[in-house]
Design an enzyme around this catalytic site. Structure first.
Site, PDB file in Angstrom:
ATOM      1  N   GLU A 260      -1.725  -8.899   4.542  1.00 32.07           N
ATOM      2  CA  GLU A 260      -1.747  -9.554   5.901  1.00 32.07           C
ATOM      3  C   GLU A 260      -3.194  -9.630   6.388  1.00 32.07           C
ATOM      4  O   GLU A 260      -3.157 -10.218   7.285  1.00 32.07           O
ATOM      5  CB  GLU A 260      -0.709  -8.642   6.667  1.00 32.07           C
ATOM      6  CG  GLU A 260      -1.464  -7.151   6.909  1.00 32.07           C
ATOM      7  CD  GLU A 260      -1.287  -6.099   5.772  1.00 32.07           C
ATOM      8  OE1 GLU A 260      -1.466  -4.948   6.159  1.00 32.07           O
ATOM      9  OE2 GLU A 260      -0.760  -6.588   4.896  1.00 32.07           O
TER      10      GLU A 260
ATOM     11  N   HIS B  13      -3.714  -5.220   0.854  1.00 40.29           N
ATOM     12  CA  HIS B  13      -3.061  -5.797   2.248  1.00 40.29           C
ATOM     13  C   HIS B  13      -3.183  -7.294   2.203  1.00 40.29           C
ATOM     14  O   HIS B  13      -4.199  -7.582   2.725  1.00 40.29           O
ATOM     15  CB  HIS B  13      -3.845  -4.963   3.516  1.00 40.29           C
ATOM     16  CG  HIS B  13      -3.738  -3.543   3.735  1.00 40.29           C
ATOM     17  ND1 HIS B  13      -2.701  -3.090   4.496  1.00 40.29           N
ATOM     18  CD2 HIS B  13      -4.158  -2.375   3.023  1.00 40.29           C
ATOM     19  CE1 HIS B  13      -2.603  -1.892   4.298  1.00 40.29           C
ATOM     20  NE2 HIS B  13      -3.522  -1.335   3.287  1.00 40.29           N
TER      21      HIS B  13
ATOM     22  N   CYS C 252       0.765  -1.153  -0.023  1.00 42.83           N
ATOM     23  CA  CYS C 252       0.125   0.067   0.001  1.00 42.83           C
ATOM     24  C   CYS C 252       0.882   1.277   0.027  1.00 42.83           C
ATOM     25  O   CYS C 252       1.713   1.640  -0.987  1.00 42.83           O
ATOM     26  CB  CYS C 252      -1.172   0.008   1.143  1.00 42.83           C
ATOM     27  SG  CYS C 252      -2.376   0.965   1.084  1.00 42.83           S
TER      28      CYS C 252
END
EC number: 6.3.5.2
Length: 514
Positions: A175, A173, A86
């Protein structure tokens, strides 16, 4: 045993994302050690860490903001793999001469992406994926030497790569678990791109920490703030393995413990592990200090201060004590605020310490998440009865009784919590639910018991599922189990006529009520 500088590790640079700690956690799931460091780290400091790879986290800034978080640009020239996520991708883009602009509409939530040019980052993954986006800027022109690897409907350049230099960027993202193949992408970065073997284990960790403790402590003595919970128990066994009887555990019975907890702690840790434990009965001391106090932060500070003062009193009776050990976890540090994150609440292990504290701190678990602490406890040979105990905060029931603390309220929480734990165990749900407890929200309500009207306390049941404690979802306990819990509490616990179940996730709530 490997020296820390020789250990494979991936460093995550913190640019203020609410998800940055999750990146570290995900990398560790692959058997690769990872740490979160501030974005202000210099290239010299980074080289001293000797990372195998680096990840730039997301963040709330625009790269064009005057006060935007920056990195030491020399890090890009270290010649090791870098993944920008990002904001991290946007930093990489501008550093290498690409262009970033403000998006017409901020993109937040699930999005569909298409992998245009597969590379090592996407090895074995489908070309069409659902991911989690959270950005206000976007890359409109990739840097020279980079290829556009991912596109989406609202983000034509959702991923870039320079395979030759092992530089990668993704706008989404990975994660966050909403990114369906995010874990696999991070695993590809750690193992395929960085070439990590994935052999970091709790055995490695315990060997390194034991050696570090021995080096730091030398022939001095250590006091441990033993609460009887998982964290302090594990840190106690770890330090005891390192320095033996140089460790003295101070177990303070402050009157805020769970039912039967004091006896169980002494029987297990002193009886089975032969640890040197001094038990201090400080119930009156704590209750006097807490009298009339209802503010949760003030209660935490008082409890934290009194703990240290009790240790100070005990330490004065001993010779050569220089260190205080605590079971502080990585999540405690993160939740108590960093340079780029807002403080959620002061944590009992990292806040509330008096300025005149006489001890040096040892916190050997402060790079571990809760599930890793349990794994370490098992590695150290600790019984499941301790390793899988319910997490218990340092302030104890003091933060599970909302408002002013009284003996009557403490008994209500003790008895109701004991019933909850019994019924969860009877239902075989102990390992399925990450944390469960009762709290007293200082609410009274009208009820009818027998032929009479009552106006008594409400008990809250809180139960959540989680992996690492950073995020949590409310546990879907079967209705019949909830019914048994409720019936037993209102029938067996005095001054309770209502039981409610908290169905709030974290975020927006925290696990504890205070």
């Amino acid at each position: 045993m490997k020296d820390f500088t020789e250990q494979e590790k991936i460093i995550v640079l913190d640019f203020g994302s609410q998800y940055n700690q999750l990146i570290t956690r995900r990398i560790r799931e692959f058997g690769v050690y990872s740490e979160l460091h501030p974005h202000t780290i210099t290239v010299e400091e980074m080289k001293a860490l000797n990372p195998t790879g680096i990840i730039f986290s997301g963040g709330p800034n625009s790269v064009y903001d005057e006060d935007a978080f920056r990195a030491d640009e020399r890090i890009f020239d270290m010649g090791i793999p870098i993944l920008g996520i990002c904001y991290g991708m946007q930093l990489m883009t501008t550093h290498f001469g690409g262009k970033v602009e403000r998006a017409k509409d901020r993109e937040y939530g699930k999005a569909d992406i298409h992998v245009e040019k597969p590379n090592r980052l996407f090895a074995g993954l489908p070309t069409d994926q659902v991911v989690w986006m959270s950005h206000g800027d976007l890359v409109v022109e990739e840097p020279a030497g980079f290829e556009v690897t991912i596109t989406s409907k609202s983000c034509p350049i959702a991923g870039i790569a320079d395979e030759e230099r092992s530089l990668y960027g993704v706008q989404f993202h990975p994660e966050v678990r909403h990114s369906v193949y995010g874990n696999e992408l991070l695993k590809n970065f750690a193992l395929n791109v960085c070439g990590c073997k994935g052999d970091w284990t709790m055995e490695n960790f315990s060997e390194v920490e034991i050696a570090k403790i021995q080096e730091i402590v030398g022939d001095k003595k250590v006091l441990l703030a033993l609460s009887g919970g998982v964290d302090s128990s594990v840190v106690g066994v770890l330090i005891h393995k390192a320095i033996g009887d140089q460790l003295t555990c101070i177990f303070v019975d402050h009157g805020l413990l769970r039912k039967g907890e004091a006896d169980q702690v002494m029987a297990t840790l002193q009886g089975e592990f032969n640890m040197n434990i001094i038990k201090v009965d400080a119930k009156k001391r704590f209750m006097d200090k807490l009298a009339g106090v209802s503010d949760p932060e003030q209660k935490r500070k008082i409890i934290g201060n009194e703990f240290i003062y009790v240790f100070d009193d005990e330490a004065n009776k001993l010779d050569g004590v220089e260190f205080l050990a605590q079971g502080t976890l990585y999540t405690d540090i993160i939740e108590s605020g960093t340079a780029t994150a807002q403080t959620i609440k002061s944590h009992h292990n990292v806040g509330g310490l008096p300025e005149d504290m006489q001890f040096k701190l040892i916190e050997p678990l402060n790079t571990l998440f809760k599930d890793e602490v349990r794994a370490l406890g098992t590695e150290l040979g600790m019984p499941d009865a301790i390793v899988w105990r319910q997490p218990f905060p340092g302030p104890g029931l003091g933060i599970r009784v909302l408002g002013e603390i009284t003996e009557e309220k403490l008994e209500i929480v003790r008895d109701s919590d004991y019933i909850l734990r019994e019924e969860i165990k009877n239902a075989g749900l102990e390992r399925e639910i990450w944390q469960y407890f009762t709290a007293l929200p200082n609410i009274r309500s009208v009820g009818v018991m027998g032929d009479g009207r009552t106006y008594d306390h409400t008990v809250v049941v809180r139960a959540v599922t989680s992996i690492d404690g950073m995020t949590a979802d409310w546990a879907r306990i079967p209705w019949d189990v909830l019914e048994k819990i409720s019936v037993r509490i209102v029938n067996e616990v005095d001054h309770v006529n209502r039981v409610v179940y908290d169905i709030t996730s974290k975020p927006p709530a925290t696990v504890e009520w205070e």
